[in-house]
Design a protein around this motif. Structure first.
Motif, PDB file in Angstrom:
ATOM      1  N   GLY A  39      67.508 -27.449   4.977  1.00 33.92           N
ATOM      2  CA  GLY A  39      66.270 -26.904   5.514  1.00 33.92           C
ATOM      3  C   GLY A  39      66.558 -25.810   6.513  1.00 33.92           C
ATOM      4  N   SER A  40      65.514 -25.124   6.928  1.00 37.89           N
ATOM      5  CA  SER A  40      65.649 -24.071   7.927  1.00 37.89           C
ATOM      6  C   SER A  40      64.319 -23.865   8.621  1.00 37.89           C
ATOM      7  N   GLY A  41      64.382 -23.267   9.786  1.00 34.75           N
ATOM      8  CA  GLY A  41      63.185 -22.901  10.537  1.00 34.75           C
ATOM      9  C   GLY A  41      63.418 -21.601  11.270  1.00 34.75           C
ATOM     10  N   ALA A  42      62.368 -20.805  11.442  1.00 33.76           N
ATOM     11  CA  ALA A  42      62.476 -19.526  12.134  1.00 33.76           C
ATOM     12  C   ALA A  42      61.187 -19.269  12.903  1.00 33.76           C
ATOM     13  N   LEU A  43      61.295 -19.242  14.231  1.00 30.74           N
ATOM     14  CA  LEU A  43      60.164 -18.959  15.116  1.00 30.74           C
ATOM     15  C   LEU A  43      60.401 -17.618  15.790  1.00 30.74           C
ATOM     16  N   LYS A  44      59.413 -16.735  15.741  1.00 27.21           N
ATOM     17  CA  LYS A  44      59.547 -15.425  16.384  1.00 27.21           C
ATOM     18  C   LYS A  44      58.333 -15.149  17.255  1.00 27.21           C
TER      19      LYS A  44
ATOM     20  N   GLY B 178      50.404 -10.588  22.597  1.00 24.38           N
ATOM     21  CA  GLY B 178      51.566 -11.178  21.963  1.00 24.38           C
ATOM     22  C   GLY B 178      51.180 -12.284  20.994  1.00 24.38           C
ATOM     23  N   TYR B 179      52.087 -12.581  20.086  1.00 24.76           N
ATOM     24  CA  TYR B 179      51.821 -13.610  19.088  1.00 24.76           C
ATOM     25  C   TYR B 179      53.147 -14.194  18.618  1.00 24.76           C
ATOM     26  N   ALA B 180      53.067 -15.320  17.920  1.00 29.58           N
ATOM     27  CA  ALA B 180      54.258 -15.982  17.389  1.00 29.58           C
ATOM     28  C   ALA B 180      54.023 -16.370  15.940  1.00 29.58           C
ATOM     29  N   THR B 181      55.090 -16.379  15.164  1.00 29.00           N
ATOM     30  CA  THR B 181      55.042 -16.834  13.780  1.00 29.00           C
ATOM     31  C   THR B 181      56.123 -17.885  13.571  1.00 29.00           C
ATOM     32  N   LEU B 182      55.912 -18.753  12.598  1.00 30.36           N
ATOM     33  CA  LEU B 182      56.857 -19.832  12.303  1.00 30.36           C
ATOM     34  C   LEU B 182      56.990 -19.984  10.795  1.00 30.36           C
ATOM     35  N   ASP B 183      58.226 -19.911  10.299  1.00 27.80           N
ATOM     36  CA  ASP B 183      58.524 -20.158   8.892  1.00 27.80           C
ATOM     37  C   ASP B 183      59.397 -21.409   8.789  1.00 27.80           C
TER      38      ASP B 183
ATOM     39  N   ILE C 224      55.436 -20.242   4.850  1.00 26.71           N
ATOM     40  CA  ILE C 224      55.448 -18.950   5.515  1.00 26.71           C
ATOM     41  C   ILE C 224      54.296 -18.900   6.506  1.00 26.71           C
ATOM     42  N   ASN C 225      54.613 -18.547   7.748  1.00 28.50           N
ATOM     43  CA  ASN C 225      53.589 -18.464   8.800  1.00 28.50           C
ATOM     44  C   ASN C 225      52.856 -19.798   8.936  1.00 28.50           C
ATOM     45  N   ALA C 226      53.623 -20.836   9.212  1.00 29.90           N
ATOM     46  CA  ALA C 226      53.131 -22.213   9.142  1.00 29.90           C
ATOM     47  C   ALA C 226      51.955 -22.487  10.067  1.00 29.90           C
ATOM     48  N   THR C 227      51.920 -21.868  11.257  1.00 26.06           N
ATOM     49  CA  THR C 227      50.841 -22.149  12.214  1.00 26.06           C
ATOM     50  C   THR C 227      49.584 -21.341  11.935  1.00 26.06           C
ATOM     51  N   ASN C 228      49.664 -20.375  11.032  1.00 31.27           N
ATOM     52  CA  ASN C 228      48.504 -19.604  10.586  1.00 31.27           C
ATOM     53  C   ASN C 228      47.704 -18.981  11.735  1.00 31.27           C
ATOM     54  N   PRO C 229      48.348 -18.272  12.680  1.00 33.90           N
ATOM     55  CA  PRO C 229      47.590 -17.665  13.768  1.00 33.90           C
ATOM     56  C   PRO C 229      46.762 -16.481  13.280  1.00 33.90           C
ATOM     57  N   HIS C 230      45.574 -16.329  13.805  1.00 32.69           N
ATOM     58  CA  HIS C 230      44.707 -15.205  13.469  1.00 32.69           C
ATOM     59  C   HIS C 230      45.006 -14.089  14.470  1.00 32.69           C
ATOM     60  N   VAL C 231      45.889 -13.165  14.088  1.00 34.90           N
ATOM     61  CA  VAL C 231      46.376 -12.154  15.034  1.00 34.90           C
ATOM     62  C   VAL C 231      46.482 -10.800  14.358  1.00 34.90           C
ATOM     63  N   LEU C 232      46.525  -9.766  15.190  1.00 35.04           N
ATOM     64  CA  LEU C 232      46.958  -8.438  14.768  1.00 35.04           C
ATOM     65  C   LEU C 232      48.463  -8.382  14.975  1.00 35.04           C
ATOM     66  N   SER C 233      49.193  -7.998  13.927  1.00 37.84           N
ATOM     67  CA  SER C 233      50.651  -8.116  13.981  1.00 37.84           C
ATOM     68  C   SER C 233      51.372  -6.830  14.346  1.00 37.84           C
ATOM     69  N   GLY C 234      50.666  -5.704  14.397  1.00 38.51           N
ATOM     70  CA  GLY C 234      51.340  -4.460  14.750  1.00 38.51           C
ATOM     71  C   GLY C 234      50.390  -3.285  14.685  1.00 38.51           C
ATOM     72  N   VAL C 235      50.895  -2.116  15.080  1.00 34.62           N
ATOM     73  CA  VAL C 235      50.092  -0.899  15.145  1.00 34.62           C
ATOM     74  C   VAL C 235      50.336  -0.081  13.878  1.00 34.62           C
ATOM     75  N   GLU C 236      49.279   0.160  13.110  1.00 37.62           N
ATOM     76  CA  GLU C 236      49.404   0.945  11.881  1.00 37.62           C
ATOM     77  C   GLU C 236      49.260   2.435  12.158  1.00 37.62           C
ATOM     78  N   ALA C 237      48.344   2.812  13.055  1.00 37.48           N
ATOM     79  CA  ALA C 237      48.137   4.222  13.404  1.00 37.48           C
ATOM     80  C   ALA C 237      47.870   4.314  14.897  1.00 37.48           C
ATOM     81  N   ILE C 238      48.745   5.003  15.611  1.00 33.29           N
ATOM     82  CA  ILE C 238      48.586   5.164  17.052  1.00 33.29           C
ATOM     83  C   ILE C 238      47.576   6.268  17.349  1.00 33.29           C
TER      84      ILE C 238
END
Length: 766
Positions: free
Chosen positions: A664-669, A686-691, A714-728
């Motif tokens: 098994g494996s886990g990855a939290l960012k 800020g936000y966090a993801t977990l696989d 994938i993304n086990a906690t299913n947070p409702h977030v904006l993950s990054g900037v597409e157009a500055i």
């Protein structure tokens, strides 16, 4: 035709028990299932691989096949490296199929990050982006290396201040065999992967593999679906004293969705409900079928290493890249009052389905690229000195057209590829285009390097690289601009020191330079309703950066660690964005002036017991603008502001477990707040993801062949977030400039973080 084959995958999965038993009778070779290389590529019982041993005098992180094989097979290369220091990954879909994604390193965007596969550049020659959904299938990847700062002097990339992402493909096996992966998952995810290795072919020494995969998934939000067909192949020959030659091929055919990127106000109002329309009504330009992006690409790489004598060796790496695709959008056209550039069309155009002289159409943004090049170098090793000298030549063409195609009464485009022959034409037979330009880009570079072992423990590296980038282009639209020409040269010196304290400890330091030539889109005029909407320029200066690193490594059998302090200073910092010009999306570049960044990257891997690995990574980043920003004849007070898309803090926690039966494996960012404007008047929190992954090795229960069952979340906690900037943007709120002018605000756009997905995979080696 593609969609119709997917039910067969599910049927194949149900028929797997028979397949397993049949394969044991068909397989050849010893009862242990083949040689050691055979076993290693499909999964080693040792889960180490998140922090492979390194000795380069610069920051380098990597993930190996041991880690990759525990992840969901659908993930792309950006998603795979998301746990590593400084890697800020914004994914719009859990499976990594959509082109709506982003990677930044130490706050530097993916147009500042070189990408190589088997030594061949993967970046778009137009504006330097790379598209990870087009890269090799994970089952064929031996290692992914992430260099966060200074890169190898012979790397065939420009604009690489952010670092380098490099993929190495697995070598063909010495014995014939194969691998089949079948996956089913959330959102009707269905994937099949098949690989065949020839083994060594007679007495030739040649060996090869070929693989094919097919993938389908519905959009996790909104209407639509993604499909991907992919082919990888590699032919290898090794002989004599380290001589080696290979040729690899990757072909990708994708038909994927472009997820809409909301402004902050749209996100707050609609959340994940901000999507394209699921059903078409007359006049609807927001229908989901108008935002599908078909692409096809071929990548070839042919690296060769020759040992000429005991002191001299020669390396050459040739490559070829072909690509065509469309990034369309919905818009409306009138039969009259149209312009071709600045020229008014006096005759009406024929628009099928027009009502009242207006029709909804598909706005095409097609790109056709050709790229070929070679890196060649001689290496002279004598005593304590290693001299390297080489050349890099690269030739590319890029033809970009914004045309229009008709759609049916049901909203389905007549031609989603945007082919010129099927697009809308003027009354006299010309292609009706909002944009039409072709650019030839020629890159020439030379490099020399000297690595001197001053003592058995101390090595000093010195190097110099000169790079010349030439853009020659033609704007085919009527107007004041026709041919464009822009040439730039950069001198890039570097130096590094590496000291081996003892068998376990290293320290290193380096100073490096990098530059980014303005992308080709800054050169061309754009027109709207016959008027000049944007003026092409050759006055945008090269971005130039100087970076320094000071690092420490500790390596022993049960514990490894790396810590790197870094500092950057930029002149003429170039930032890519997207602007809306009359309903058409136009790539643009902003000169952000000077910028200073510094911080610390760190990672450690602890292996307390056999089969157990615990991994921690982190980054602190201080990135500030050093100058005010000229806007609309005034100056925004941006000195001292945070740089955009540059989170101050990131950290990751990961681990793998493998006892030979269960794994098994886990990855939290976690990624901290990111600003989206130069004025820092808008940001995302800020936000966090977990696989997660869990699986079982079945080898020994059925037969000795490797058989794995795996479940990935994938993304086990299913947070409702904006993950990054597409157009500055320069400023989100109306702001007074230094000279008193009110500068209107423009809302940035963002990536919506993907939802949770489950993927079940069975992998069977033959």
């Amino acid at each position: 035709m593609i969609a119709r084959c997917y039910p067969r995958i599910a049927g194949a999965a149900l028929a797997l028990p028979g397949l397993l038993l049949a394969s044991s009778a068909m397989a050849e070779g010893p009862a242990d299932g083949g040689d050691a290389a055979d076993i290693k590529v499909v999964g080693h019982v040792d889960p180490e691989g998140l922090l492979p041993d390194q000795s380069a005098p610069r920051a380098v992180s990597a993930i190996s096949a041991d880690f990759i094989t525990k992840q969901a097979p659908t993930l792309n290369a950006f998603q795979l490296v998301g746990l590593l220091p400084g890697a800020n990954v914004s994914s719009s879909d859990p499976y990594g199929l959509s082109v709506s994604s982003s990677l930044t390193l130490r706050g530097l965007g993916q147009d500042e990050i070189g990408v190589l596969m088997e030594g061949a550049p993967q970046n778009d020659i137009g504006y330097y982006y790379a598209y990870p959904a087009q890269f090799a299938d994970n089952e064929n990847v031996r290692q992914v290396t992430l260099t966060q700062g200074a890169v190898d002097i012979d790397s065939p990339v420009v604009g690489n201040a952010g670092g380098l992402l490099s993929l190495s493909l697995d070598d063909p096996k010495a014995r014939s065999g194969g691998l089949v992966d079948l996956s089913l998952g959330s959102y009707n995810e269905e994937r099949a992967f098949m690989r065949f290795d020839t083994g060594t072919l007679g007495t030739t020494g040649l060996k090869a593999f070929v693989s094919y995969s097919i993938n389908h998934a519905d959009n996790w939000r909104g209407a639509g679906f993604d499909t991907r067909q992919h082919l990888d192949a590699k032919l290898l020959d090794e002989w004599g004293n380290g001589n080696r030659a290979s040729i690899s091929l990757s072909f990708n055919l994708g038909d994927t969705s472009t997820y809409p990127s909301p402004t902050l106000a749209q996100w707050q109002a609609s959340g994940r409900g901000f999507n394209y329309d699921a059903a078409y009504t007359d006049g609807d330009t927001n229908y989901w079928r108008l935002y599908r992006s078909p692409f096809r690409n071929i990548y070839l790489a042919a690296p060769v290493h020759l040992t000429l004598n005991e002191h001299l060796s020669f390396d050459t790496s040739s490559y070829l890249q072909l690509g065509y695709g469309n990034s369309p959008y919905g818009t409306q056209l009138s039969t009259t009052g149209n312009y071709q550039g600045t020229e008014l069309l006096t005759q009406p155009i024929n628009l099928p389905g027009a009502e009242g002289g207006v029709a909804t159409v598909l706005g095409n943004y097609t790109g056709q690229q050709f790229r070929a090049g070679d890196v060649a170098k001689l290496i002279w090793q004598t005593g304590a000195q290693r001299l390297t000298a080489g050349l890099w030549l690269d030739y590319g063409t890029d033809h970009d057209i914004q045309s229009y195609s008709s759609i049916g009464a049901d909203g389905v485009p007549f031609d989603q590829w945007g082919y010129q022959s099927k697009a809308i034409h003027t009354a006299d037979g010309q292609l009706l285009a909002y944009e039409n330009e072709r650019t030839v880009t020629v890159t020439k570079a030379f490099f020399v390097a000297d690595s001197i072992a001053v003592t058995p423990r101390l090595t000093v590296d010195l190097g110099f690289k000169g790079v010349d980038v030439l853009h020659n282009g033609e704007n085919y639209l009527p107007g004041p601009q026709s041919g464009v020409h822009f040439a730039s040269f950069a001198a890039l010196p570097r130096a590094a020191v590496h000291y081996r304290v003892d068998d376990r400890q290293q320290v290193f330091a380096n100073i490096a330079t990098s530059f980014r030539a303005p992308d080709e889109y800054t050169l061309y005029n754009t027109y709207y309703d016959g008027a000049l909407a944007g003026t092409g320029t050759t006055a945008l200066k090269n971005e130039y950066s100087v970076s320094e690193e000071l690092g420490y490594r500790y390596i022993d059998p049960s514990f490894s660690a790396s810590l790197t302090a870094f500092h950057y200073h930029f002149r003429n910092r170039q930032l890519a964005t997207v602007i809306d010009s009359g309903g058409a999306l136009i790539n643009s570049t902003l000169n952000a002036g000077s910028q200073t960044s510094y911080g610390v990257d760190g990672e450690l891997d602890y292996r307390p017991a056999k089969g157990v690995s615990l991994y921690v990574s982190g980054e602190y980043l201080h990135a500030r603008l050093d100058s005010d920003l000229p806007v609309d004849g005034d100056v925004l007070p941006t000195t001292g502001k945070h740089a955009v898309s540059s989170p101050t803090v990131q950290f990751g926690l990961g681990g793998t477990y493998d006892d030979g039966r269960l794994f098994g494996s886990g990855a939290l960012k976690y990624v901290a707040r990111q600003y989206s404007t130069f004025m820092n008047d808008e940001s995302i929190p800020g936000y966090a993801t977990l696989d997660l992954a869990i699986g079982v090795h079945l080898a020994g229960l059925i037969d000795a062949k490797r058989t794995d069952l795996r479940l990935n979340v994938i993304n086990a906690t299913n947070p409702h977030v904006l993950s990054g900037v597409e157009a500055i943007s320069t400023n989100a709120q109306d702001t007074f400039g230094r000279n008193g002018t009110l500068i209107a605000g423009t809302a940035p756009a963002y990536y919506v973080g993907s939802g949770r997905a489950f993927v079940a995979t069975i992998a069977r080696a033959f």
